[in-house]
Design an enzyme around this catalytic site. Structure first.
Site, short mmCIF file in Angstrom:
data_model
loop_
_atom_site.label_atom_id
_atom_site.label_comp_id
_atom_site.label_asym_id
_atom_site.label_seq_id
_atom_site.Cartn_x
_atom_site.Cartn_y
_atom_site.Cartn_z
CD GLU A 95 -8.37 -9.31 -3.59
OE1 GLU A 95 -7.24 -9.75 -3.33
OE2 GLU A 95 -9.23 -9.07 -2.72
CE1 TYR A 134 -8.98 -3.45 0.85
CE2 TYR A 134 -8.26 -1.41 -0.19
CZ TYR A 134 -7.98 -2.54 0.58
OH TYR A 134 -6.72 -2.75 1.07
CG ASN A 163 -3.38 -2.70 7.14
OD1 ASN A 163 -3.26 -2.22 6.01
ND2 ASN A 163 -4.41 -3.43 7.50
CE LYS A 212 -3.73 -2.41 2.51
NZ LYS A 212 -4.63 -2.37 3.68
N1 UDP Z 1 -9.55 -1.09 7.61
C1 UDP Z 1 -9.60 0.10 8.30
N2 UDP Z 1 -10.31 0.15 9.48
C2 UDP Z 1 -10.96 -0.94 9.98
C3 UDP Z 1 -10.89 -2.15 9.27
C4 UDP Z 1 -10.18 -2.19 8.08
O1 UDP Z 1 -9.02 1.10 7.87
O2 UDP Z 1 -11.58 -0.83 11.04
C5 UDP Z 1 -8.79 -1.13 6.34
C6 UDP Z 1 -7.42 -1.76 6.51
O3 UDP Z 1 -6.54 -1.06 5.63
C7 UDP Z 1 -7.65 -3.17 6.00
C8 UDP Z 1 -8.67 -2.94 4.90
O4 UDP Z 1 -9.51 -1.93 5.41
O5 UDP Z 1 -6.43 -3.75 5.53
C9 UDP Z 1 -9.50 -4.15 4.52
O6 UDP Z 1 -10.07 -4.70 5.70
P1 UDP Z 1 -10.06 -6.27 5.93
O7 UDP Z 1 -10.92 -6.54 7.10
O8 UDP Z 1 -10.38 -6.96 4.64
O9 UDP Z 1 -8.54 -6.54 6.37
P2 UDP Z 1 -7.33 -7.31 5.65
O10 UDP Z 1 -7.93 -8.38 4.78
O11 UDP Z 1 -6.55 -6.28 4.88
O12 UDP Z 1 -6.52 -7.86 6.79
#
Ligand code: UDP
Ligand code: MG
Length: 149
Positions: A126, A49, A112, A9
Site C-alpha cells: 500500500e 482494495y 468507518n 477516508k
Molecule cells: N466493508 C464494507 N462492508 C463489509 C466489509 C467491509 O463496506 O461488509 C468495507 C469497509 O470500509 C472496510 C473495507 O471494506 O474498511 C475493507 O474491509 P476489511 O475487512 O479489510 O476491513 P478493515 O481492514 O478496513 O478493517
C-alpha cells in the site's frame, strides 16, 4: 523502524475529523513520514482494495473511496502496523471498542472513517501504491528520547 499506510477516508474528511484522527497517531508517539491529500482514481482504489474484488461490497466500496478527497499517510514507529490497527478499532464501528477511532467516531461499516494496513506485506504494497519513495521523509523528532527509552 516499522512503517504503515493509513488513509482518512472521504467520510472522515467530509465530517471535519482530519485533525482529530491525525492527533491520535501524533499524541500516541508515532512519526509522520508521508502525507498527501487527493481524490483517488478508480484504478488506485481497485488496486488498493484488490484483495476484496470478489466481495459483494467491492463496487460500492470503490465508489465510496473515490467519492471525495482522502488523506493518505505513512506513519513510522516501533510496532506501528499492529498498534495502528488497535487505535483504529474493529472494521464495524458499531462494535469497535470505545476509545478507538472507529468506536468513538462512527456507527456504520460502510462509513468507518479510516484505513490501516493489516500486516507488513500489505503495508509495503500500500505504501508503494500511494507514495513514491522520494515522497517519504526520514527524520527524527526531537521528542524521541522522551517517547523511547
Ligand atoms: N466493508 C464494507 N462492508 C463489509 C466489509 C467491509 O463496506 O461488509 C468495507 C469497509 O470500509 C472496510 C473495507 O471494506 O474498511 C475493507 O474491509 P476489511 O475487512 O479489510 O476491513 P478493515 O481492514 O478496513 O478493517
Ligand atoms: Mg483490510
Amino acid at each position: 523502524m516499522e512503517r504503515t499506510f493509513i488513509a482518512i477516508k472521504p467520510d472522515g474528511v467530509q465530517r471535519g475529523l482530519v485533525s482529530e484522527i491525525i492527533r491520535r497517531f501524533e499524541t500516541k508517539g508515532f512519526t509522520l513520514v508521508g502525507l498527501k491529500f487527493l481524490i483517488a482514481s478508480r484504478e488506485l482504489a481497485e488496486q488498493h482494495y484488490g484483495v476484496h474484488k470478489e466481495r459483494p461490497f467491492f463496487g460500492s466500496l470503490v465508489d465510496f473511496i473515490t467519492s471525495g478527497p482522502v488523506v493518505a499517510m505513512v506513519w513510522e514507529g516501533e510496532g506501528v502496523i499492529a498498534s495502528a490497527r488497535k487505535l483504529i478499532g474493529a472494521t464495524n464501528p458499531l462494535t469497535s471498542e470505545p476509545g478507538t477511532i472507529r468506536g468513538d467516531l462512527g456507527v456504520n461499516i460502510g462509513r468507518n472513517l479510516i484505513h490501516g494496513s493489516d500486516a507488513p506485506e500489505t503495508a509495503e504494497y500500500e505504501m508503494g501504491l500511494w507514495f513514491k519513495a522520494d515522497e517519504l521523509v526520514s527524520w527524527t523528532p526531537t521528542a524521541m528520547p522522551w517517547i523511547h527509552e
